[in-house]
Design a protein around this motif. Structure first.
Motif, PDB file in Angstrom:
ATOM      1  N   GLU A 195    -113.211  11.224  76.073  1.00 14.76           N
ATOM      2  CA  GLU A 195    -111.533  10.726  75.049  1.00 14.76           C
ATOM      3  C   GLU A 195    -111.210  11.686  74.535  1.00 14.76           C
ATOM      4  O   GLU A 195    -111.114  12.635  73.932  1.00 14.76           O
ATOM      5  CB  GLU A 195    -112.285   9.690  74.354  1.00 14.76           C
ATOM      6  CG  GLU A 195    -113.248   8.040  74.890  1.00 14.76           C
ATOM      7  CD  GLU A 195    -112.105   7.417  76.206  1.00 14.76           C
ATOM      8  OE1 GLU A 195    -110.975   7.343  76.149  1.00 14.76           O
ATOM      9  OE2 GLU A 195    -112.870   7.018  76.323  1.00 14.76           O
ATOM     10  N   SER A 196    -109.085  11.669  73.973  1.00 14.36           N
ATOM     11  CA  SER A 196    -108.607  12.237  74.365  1.00 14.36           C
ATOM     12  C   SER A 196    -109.068  12.342  72.942  1.00 14.36           C
ATOM     13  O   SER A 196    -108.380  13.434  72.272  1.00 14.36           O
ATOM     14  CB  SER A 196    -107.155  12.089  74.542  1.00 14.36           C
ATOM     15  OG  SER A 196    -106.995  11.040  73.964  1.00 14.36           O
ATOM     16  N   SER A 197    -109.873  11.181  71.683  1.00 20.77           N
ATOM     17  CA  SER A 197    -109.788  10.825  71.025  1.00 20.77           C
ATOM     18  C   SER A 197    -110.937  12.363  70.137  1.00 20.77           C
ATOM     19  O   SER A 197    -111.053  12.432  69.615  1.00 20.77           O
ATOM     20  CB  SER A 197    -110.367  10.214  69.932  1.00 20.77           C
ATOM     21  OG  SER A 197    -111.107   9.279  70.753  1.00 20.77           O
ATOM     22  N   ASP A 198    -111.214  12.704  71.285  1.00 22.18           N
ATOM     23  CA  ASP A 198    -113.189  13.758  71.482  1.00 22.18           C
ATOM     24  C   ASP A 198    -112.461  15.062  71.265  1.00 22.18           C
ATOM     25  O   ASP A 198    -113.500  15.362  70.749  1.00 22.18           O
ATOM     26  CB  ASP A 198    -113.869  13.501  72.235  1.00 22.18           C
ATOM     27  CG  ASP A 198    -114.633  12.073  72.030  1.00 22.18           C
ATOM     28  OD1 ASP A 198    -114.448  11.298  70.745  1.00 22.18           O
ATOM     29  OD2 ASP A 198    -115.296  10.597  72.517  1.00 22.18           O
ATOM     30  N   LEU A 199    -111.864  15.356  71.505  1.00 21.94           N
ATOM     31  CA  LEU A 199    -110.883  16.709  71.916  1.00 21.94           C
ATOM     32  C   LEU A 199    -110.977  17.609  70.329  1.00 21.94           C
ATOM     33  O   LEU A 199    -111.030  18.051  70.739  1.00 21.94           O
ATOM     34  CB  LEU A 199    -109.909  16.663  72.580  1.00 21.94           C
ATOM     35  CG  LEU A 199    -109.354  16.115  73.885  1.00 21.94           C
ATOM     36  CD1 LEU A 199    -108.329  16.499  74.585  1.00 21.94           C
ATOM     37  CD2 LEU A 199    -110.142  17.069  74.867  1.00 21.94           C
TER      38      LEU A 199
END
Length: 151
Positions: free
Chosen positions: A29-33
């Motif tokens: 997910e982009s939040s995990d980047l």
């Protein structure tokens, strides 16, 4: 396997190397980047620990592992986005001010402002009659929230 640094980004690699190498992908997910430490699984079922030494965000296309035959690449799931396309500098200033007051992170691609979907922002765009569309799209970088207080 524990990954402590990003080898490269696929944008930096020779196309012949990319074509001849087997690719496994880690979907995030982009939040995990923004997470420097996490456990992930490739699309081939291989578990990997990520513990980045360097204080940096992951990006779509980052190569976590590479040898002569294989590579493991970061792939990002699409985000639910509002793609804002102001018609004038006044509209851009108005919506940028409104989003800034809400401390919403934005990204820019060419003449578009990208923000994560929020029904209140969508209502605001409709009220201000600023052109936008809602779309699922992959982003290269995480939307980074910046802490701030009004003292």
């Amino acid at each position: 396997m524990i990954v402590e640094e990003v080898v490269a980004n696929i944008d930096q690699l020779d196309p012949t190397i990319l074509a001849s190498t087997h690719k496994e992908k880690v979907y995030l997910e982009s939040s995990d980047l923004v997470k420097r430490i996490q456990r992930v699984t490739t699309d081939h079922g291989k578990e990997i620990g990520i513990r980045l030494k360097e204080a940096r965000d992951l990006q779509a296309g980052d190569v976590l592992y590479m040898d002569e035959k294989n590579m493991i690449i970061v792939e990002v799931f699409p985000d639910d986005l509002l793609i804002i396309q102001p018609k004038s500098i006044k509209e851009m200033g108005t919506i940028a001010h409104q989003l800034g007051n809400r401390h919403l992170p934005a990204q820019f691609e060419e003449n578009q402002m990208l923000v994560q979907y929020d029904y209140l922002v969508e209502d605001l765009l409709q009220q201000l009659e600023i052109p936008y569309m809602r779309e699922k799209r992959k982003v290269r970088q995480a939307f980074r929230h910046i802490g701030h207080s009004h003292d």
